[in-house]
Scaffold this motif. Structure first.
Motif, PDB file in Angstrom:
ATOM      1  N   ALA A  39       0.927  -1.326   0.126  1.00 47.94           N
ATOM      2  CA  ALA A  39       0.111   0.107   0.111  1.00 47.94           C
ATOM      3  C   ALA A  39       0.982   1.252   0.067  1.00 47.94           C
ATOM      4  N   TYR A  40       0.537   2.067  -0.824  1.00 45.12           N
ATOM      5  CA  TYR A  40       1.515   3.442  -0.990  1.00 45.12           C
ATOM      6  C   TYR A  40       0.779   4.838  -1.092  1.00 45.12           C
ATOM      7  N   LYS A  41       1.176   5.990  -0.786  1.00 43.40           N
ATOM      8  CA  LYS A  41       0.531   7.001  -1.095  1.00 43.40           C
ATOM      9  C   LYS A  41       1.662   8.206  -1.533  1.00 43.40           C
ATOM     10  N   SER A  42       1.253   8.833  -2.527  1.00 49.32           N
ATOM     11  CA  SER A  42       2.114   9.769  -2.967  1.00 49.32           C
ATOM     12  C   SER A  42       1.386  11.069  -3.343  1.00 49.32           C
ATOM     13  N   LYS A  43       1.837  12.339  -3.173  1.00 49.79           N
ATOM     14  CA  LYS A  43       1.102  13.516  -3.510  1.00 49.79           C
ATOM     15  C   LYS A  43       1.530  14.236  -4.672  1.00 49.79           C
ATOM     16  N   ASN A  44       2.749  13.519  -5.057  1.00 47.70           N
ATOM     17  CA  ASN A  44       3.812  14.198  -5.940  1.00 47.70           C
ATOM     18  C   ASN A  44       4.048  13.296  -7.289  1.00 47.70           C
ATOM     19  N   ASN A  79      14.528  14.511  -0.083  1.00 48.06           N
ATOM     20  CA  ASN A  79      13.143  14.701  -0.401  1.00 48.06           C
ATOM     21  C   ASN A  79      12.186  13.491  -0.153  1.00 48.06           C
ATOM     22  N   LYS A  80      12.708  12.450   0.646  1.00 50.21           N
ATOM     23  CA  LYS A  80      11.878  11.309   0.808  1.00 50.21           C
ATOM     24  C   LYS A  80      10.528  11.852   1.363  1.00 50.21           C
ATOM     25  N   SER A  81      10.111  12.652   2.046  1.00 49.68           N
ATOM     26  CA  SER A  81       8.821  12.988   2.607  1.00 49.68           C
ATOM     27  C   SER A  81       7.959  13.426   1.418  1.00 49.68           C
ATOM     28  N   LEU A  82       8.640  14.321   0.299  1.00 49.59           N
ATOM     29  CA  LEU A  82       7.877  14.576  -0.713  1.00 49.59           C
ATOM     30  C   LEU A  82       7.495  13.555  -1.829  1.00 49.59           C
ATOM     31  N   VAL A  83       8.528  12.513  -1.753  1.00 46.39           N
ATOM     32  CA  VAL A  83       8.103  11.295  -2.997  1.00 46.39           C
ATOM     33  C   VAL A  83       7.008  10.433  -2.365  1.00 46.39           C
ATOM     34  N   ALA A  84       7.018  10.070  -1.082  1.00 45.69           N
ATOM     35  CA  ALA A  84       5.736   9.275  -0.695  1.00 45.69           C
ATOM     36  C   ALA A  84       5.400   9.663   0.689  1.00 45.69           C
ATOM     37  N   GLU A  85       4.026   9.467   0.894  1.00 48.36           N
ATOM     38  CA  GLU A  85       3.686   9.649   2.383  1.00 48.36           C
ATOM     39  C   GLU A  85       3.910   8.388   3.170  1.00 48.36           C
ATOM     40  N   TYR A  86       3.667   7.379   2.617  1.00 51.05           N
ATOM     41  CA  TYR A  86       3.859   5.881   3.324  1.00 51.05           C
ATOM     42  C   TYR A  86       4.049   5.053   1.976  1.00 51.05           C
ATOM     43  N   VAL A  87       4.824   3.918   2.342  1.00 48.76           N
ATOM     44  CA  VAL A  87       4.956   2.684   1.851  1.00 48.76           C
ATOM     45  C   VAL A  87       4.923   1.577   2.536  1.00 48.76           C
ATOM     46  N   ARG A  88       3.694   0.702   2.594  1.00 48.11           N
ATOM     47  CA  ARG A  88       3.522  -0.542   3.601  1.00 48.11           C
ATOM     48  C   ARG A  88       3.371  -1.708   2.957  1.00 48.11           C
ATOM     49  N   ALA A  89       3.959  -2.823   3.586  1.00 52.84           N
ATOM     50  CA  ALA A  89       3.696  -4.215   2.921  1.00 52.84           C
ATOM     51  C   ALA A  89       2.812  -4.928   3.945  1.00 52.84           C
ATOM     52  N   TYR A  90       2.175  -5.947   3.471  1.00 53.91           N
ATOM     53  CA  TYR A  90       1.285  -6.817   4.355  1.00 53.91           C
ATOM     54  C   TYR A  90       1.350  -7.977   3.833  1.00 53.91           C
ATOM     55  N   LYS A  91       1.237  -9.160   4.605  1.00 50.95           N
ATOM     56  CA  LYS A  91       1.291 -10.418   4.272  1.00 50.95           C
ATOM     57  C   LYS A  91      -0.257 -10.932   4.116  1.00 50.95           C
ATOM     58  N   ALA A  92      -0.714 -11.961   3.708  1.00 53.51           N
ATOM     59  CA  ALA A  92      -2.050 -12.486   3.464  1.00 53.51           C
ATOM     60  C   ALA A  92      -2.965 -12.246   4.777  1.00 53.51           C
ATOM     61  N   ASP A  93      -2.286 -12.815   5.649  1.00 49.88           N
ATOM     62  CA  ASP A  93      -3.058 -12.711   7.114  1.00 49.88           C
ATOM     63  C   ASP A  93      -2.891 -11.275   7.711  1.00 49.88           C
ATOM     64  N   ASP A  94      -2.652 -10.200   7.017  1.00 50.60           N
ATOM     65  CA  ASP A  94      -2.626  -8.797   7.457  1.00 50.60           C
ATOM     66  C   ASP A  94      -1.576  -8.413   8.423  1.00 50.60           C
ATOM     67  N   THR A  95      -0.502  -9.305   8.609  1.00 56.81           N
ATOM     68  CA  THR A  95       0.749  -8.961   9.339  1.00 56.81           C
ATOM     69  C   THR A  95       1.448  -7.832   8.395  1.00 56.81           C
ATOM     70  N   GLN A  96       1.972  -6.724   9.069  1.00 56.37           N
ATOM     71  CA  GLN A  96       2.403  -5.513   8.564  1.00 56.37           C
ATOM     72  C   GLN A  96       3.843  -5.691   8.371  1.00 56.37           C
ATOM     73  N   SER A  97       4.513  -5.491   7.442  1.00 60.48           N
ATOM     74  CA  SER A  97       6.120  -5.291   7.646  1.00 60.48           C
ATOM     75  C   SER A  97       6.730  -4.378   8.527  1.00 60.48           C
ATOM     76  N   HIS A  98       7.518  -4.782   9.093  1.00 62.05           N
ATOM     77  CA  HIS A  98       8.545  -3.694  10.084  1.00 62.05           C
ATOM     78  C   HIS A  98       9.272  -2.917   9.341  1.00 62.05           C
ATOM     79  N   LEU A  99       9.397  -3.077   8.078  1.00 64.54           N
ATOM     80  CA  LEU A  99      10.256  -2.225   6.960  1.00 64.54           C
ATOM     81  C   LEU A  99       9.431  -0.891   6.870  1.00 64.54           C
ATOM     82  N   ASP A 100       9.727   0.221   7.353  1.00 67.34           N
ATOM     83  CA  ASP A 100       9.024   1.316   7.312  1.00 67.34           C
ATOM     84  C   ASP A 100       9.858   2.219   5.877  1.00 67.34           C
TER      85      ASP A 100
END
Length: 127
Positions: A39-44, A79-100
């Motif tokens: 899942a990811y979000k970017s305004k730019n 410029n990391k905060s300008l590139v993306a607000e977030y990038v997150r990864a999830y497994k099928a059981d909705d376990t979220q990655s610790h890599l932020d």
């Protein structure tokens, strides 16, 4: 001698007139043993504000964000905060990655003059 001086002067003029803006891309890779959802979000992004989810099979990678003409006020690493607000990864059981998205593990490589790429590689140990 005059030709060399003229060439150097023109080169210097061209280089100092550059606006020093950068284009960035974000590439994500799945090095886990199962599919993940990113899942990811970017305004730019080139296409405007985006907020999406993609599914990556094991061993796959994809460019998810591409920006253009971001200012270089904080250097090309700042410029990391300008590139993306977030990038997150999830497994099928909705376990979220610790890599932020703000992790130091994310590689940033200069691709060309004025172009850089962030690379996030998700591994089993990140979950």
């Amino acid at each position: 001698m005059r030709t060399t001086f003229l060439f150097l002067s023109i080169t210097l003029l061209v280089l100092t007139s550059c606006n020093m803006k950068y284009d960035y891309s974000v590439r994500v890779g799945n090095s886990t043993s199962e599919p993940i959802t990113v899942a990811y979000k970017s305004k730019n992004d080139r296409s405007g504000t985006i907020e999406k989810n993609i599914t990556l099979a094991p061993g796959d990678w994809e460019v998810i964000i591409q920006t253009t003409n971001l200012p270089n006020d904080n250097g090309w690493r700042g410029n990391k905060s300008l590139v993306a607000e977030y990038v997150r990864a999830y497994k099928a059981d909705d376990t979220q990655s610790h890599l932020d998205w703000n992790s130091e593990k994310i590689r940033l490589e200069r691709v060309d003059i004025g172009q850089a790429e962030y690379y996030m590689e998700f591994m089993d140990s990140d979950f």
